[in-house]
Design a protein around this motif. Sequence first.
Motif, PDB file in Angstrom:
ATOM      1  N   ARG A  91      -7.108 -37.427 -36.186  1.00 31.02           N
ATOM      2  CA  ARG A  91      -5.755 -37.365 -35.617  1.00 31.02           C
ATOM      3  C   ARG A  91      -4.714 -37.353 -36.745  1.00 31.02           C
ATOM      4  N   PRO A  92      -4.766 -36.340 -37.607  1.00 29.62           N
ATOM      5  CA  PRO A  92      -3.878 -36.337 -38.775  1.00 29.62           C
ATOM      6  C   PRO A  92      -2.396 -36.301 -38.425  1.00 29.62           C
ATOM      7  N   ALA A  93      -2.032 -35.671 -37.308  1.00 31.03           N
ATOM      8  CA  ALA A  93      -0.616 -35.608 -36.943  1.00 31.03           C
ATOM      9  C   ALA A  93      -0.047 -37.003 -36.708  1.00 31.03           C
ATOM     10  N   GLU A  94      -0.886 -37.930 -36.240  1.00 28.93           N
ATOM     11  CA  GLU A  94      -0.453 -39.314 -36.055  1.00 28.93           C
ATOM     12  C   GLU A  94      -0.502 -40.084 -37.359  1.00 28.93           C
ATOM     13  N   ALA A  95      -1.354 -39.639 -38.282  1.00 32.63           N
ATOM     14  CA  ALA A  95      -1.484 -40.325 -39.569  1.00 32.63           C
ATOM     15  C   ALA A  95      -0.291 -40.073 -40.471  1.00 32.63           C
ATOM     16  N   VAL A  96       0.251 -38.856 -40.431  1.00 37.39           N
ATOM     17  CA  VAL A  96       1.297 -38.463 -41.382  1.00 37.39           C
ATOM     18  C   VAL A  96       2.512 -39.394 -41.360  1.00 37.39           C
ATOM     19  N   ALA A 118      -0.334 -43.508 -51.006  1.00 38.69           N
ATOM     20  CA  ALA A 118       0.269 -42.890 -49.811  1.00 38.69           C
ATOM     21  C   ALA A 118       0.494 -41.395 -50.014  1.00 38.69           C
ATOM     22  N   ALA A 119       1.003 -41.003 -51.182  1.00 37.81           N
ATOM     23  CA  ALA A 119       1.239 -39.583 -51.449  1.00 37.81           C
ATOM     24  C   ALA A 119      -0.068 -38.806 -51.447  1.00 37.81           C
ATOM     25  N   HIS A 120      -1.112 -39.407 -51.996  1.00 37.66           N
ATOM     26  CA  HIS A 120      -2.422 -38.742 -52.044  1.00 37.66           C
ATOM     27  C   HIS A 120      -2.998 -38.555 -50.646  1.00 37.66           C
ATOM     28  N   MET A 121      -2.772 -39.545 -49.763  1.00 42.13           N
ATOM     29  CA  MET A 121      -3.250 -39.420 -48.389  1.00 42.13           C
ATOM     30  C   MET A 121      -2.413 -38.393 -47.619  1.00 42.13           C
ATOM     31  N   LEU A 122      -1.129 -38.311 -47.908  1.00 40.93           N
ATOM     32  CA  LEU A 122      -0.297 -37.297 -47.266  1.00 40.93           C
ATOM     33  C   LEU A 122      -0.760 -35.897 -47.644  1.00 40.93           C
ATOM     34  N   ALA A 123      -1.156 -35.708 -48.892  1.00 41.77           N
ATOM     35  CA  ALA A 123      -1.643 -34.394 -49.325  1.00 41.77           C
ATOM     36  C   ALA A 123      -2.899 -33.995 -48.569  1.00 41.77           C
ATOM     37  N   ILE A 124      -3.672 -34.974 -48.132  1.00 40.17           N
ATOM     38  CA  ILE A 124      -4.886 -34.697 -47.363  1.00 40.17           C
ATOM     39  C   ILE A 124      -4.563 -34.461 -45.882  1.00 40.17           C
ATOM     40  N   ALA A 125      -3.730 -35.331 -45.321  1.00 39.49           N
ATOM     41  CA  ALA A 125      -3.467 -35.289 -43.878  1.00 39.49           C
ATOM     42  C   ALA A 125      -2.452 -34.212 -43.483  1.00 39.49           C
ATOM     43  N   ASP A 126      -1.640 -33.762 -44.442  1.00 45.50           N
ATOM     44  CA  ASP A 126      -0.573 -32.807 -44.162  1.00 45.50           C
ATOM     45  C   ASP A 126      -0.769 -31.576 -45.049  1.00 45.50           C
TER      46      ASP A 126
END
Length: 257
Positions: A91-96, A118-126
């Motif tokens: 559910r990446p849209a909820e993760a972003v 957080a930035a590294h996870m955003l690059a993955i989820a978004d």
Amino acid sequence: MDERLQQAELDALWRYDDPIASAERFAIAASEPDRPELVRAELETQRARALGLQGRFAEADGLLDSLEPALGTLAVRILLERGRLRNTEGRPAEAVPLFESALLAARRDADTFLAVDAAHMLAIADPARSEQWTEEGLVELAGVTDPRTLRWGVALHSNRGWALFEAGRSHEALGSFEAALEAAERYGTLDQQFAARWSLARSLREVGRWQEALDIQHRLAAERPGESEVAAELAALAEVEAHVRDAATEAAPTIEP
């Protein structure tokens, strides 16, 4: 006694390839009565992450619920782990938005380590803004001197490399994999160094520099015999070498007797 969880201890407790054992270690550590309450709570956020890696999402969310309300570092960790749970669950849209909130909170608290996480996870989820988030993570690292924080450069460059590679931008990907290897050799673990060399070799094969790729994969095979991904690349490179040899034979002039 330190009033927050130290990264060295967190690293020692984590085994990402064994989330069951990791969850047990975090539970034991969090139950030690002489620890500050904040440290115990931070350890519980990592137990929640380990539960999520096991697919126990509701249990992990419930554990995070039990730690709120929270402020400061703990609040950032809760946001990060809720985001990771959503992303792992597909559910990446909820993760972003959770990762975005974590990034803003970490910046507000001048916590560079968690801001880069957080930035590294955003690059993955978004993925649509992957390059933007990766660049923001790299900007966070500018001026940092702590080697453990600078280790984030390995993941940031590597993730960017694979995003470019999968988008068919092989030559740009090669530059990112070279940067990932440089960061791994300076700050990374042995596993990160091994993975960075493998990724670089894979990228070299893609851009036609197969002999360089072959040299690297042979060294990796000698370092860790039996690695399946190395064996697969050696097989692929053997096919490339055979094709090049056959092409050269066909192109050779015929000399009449």
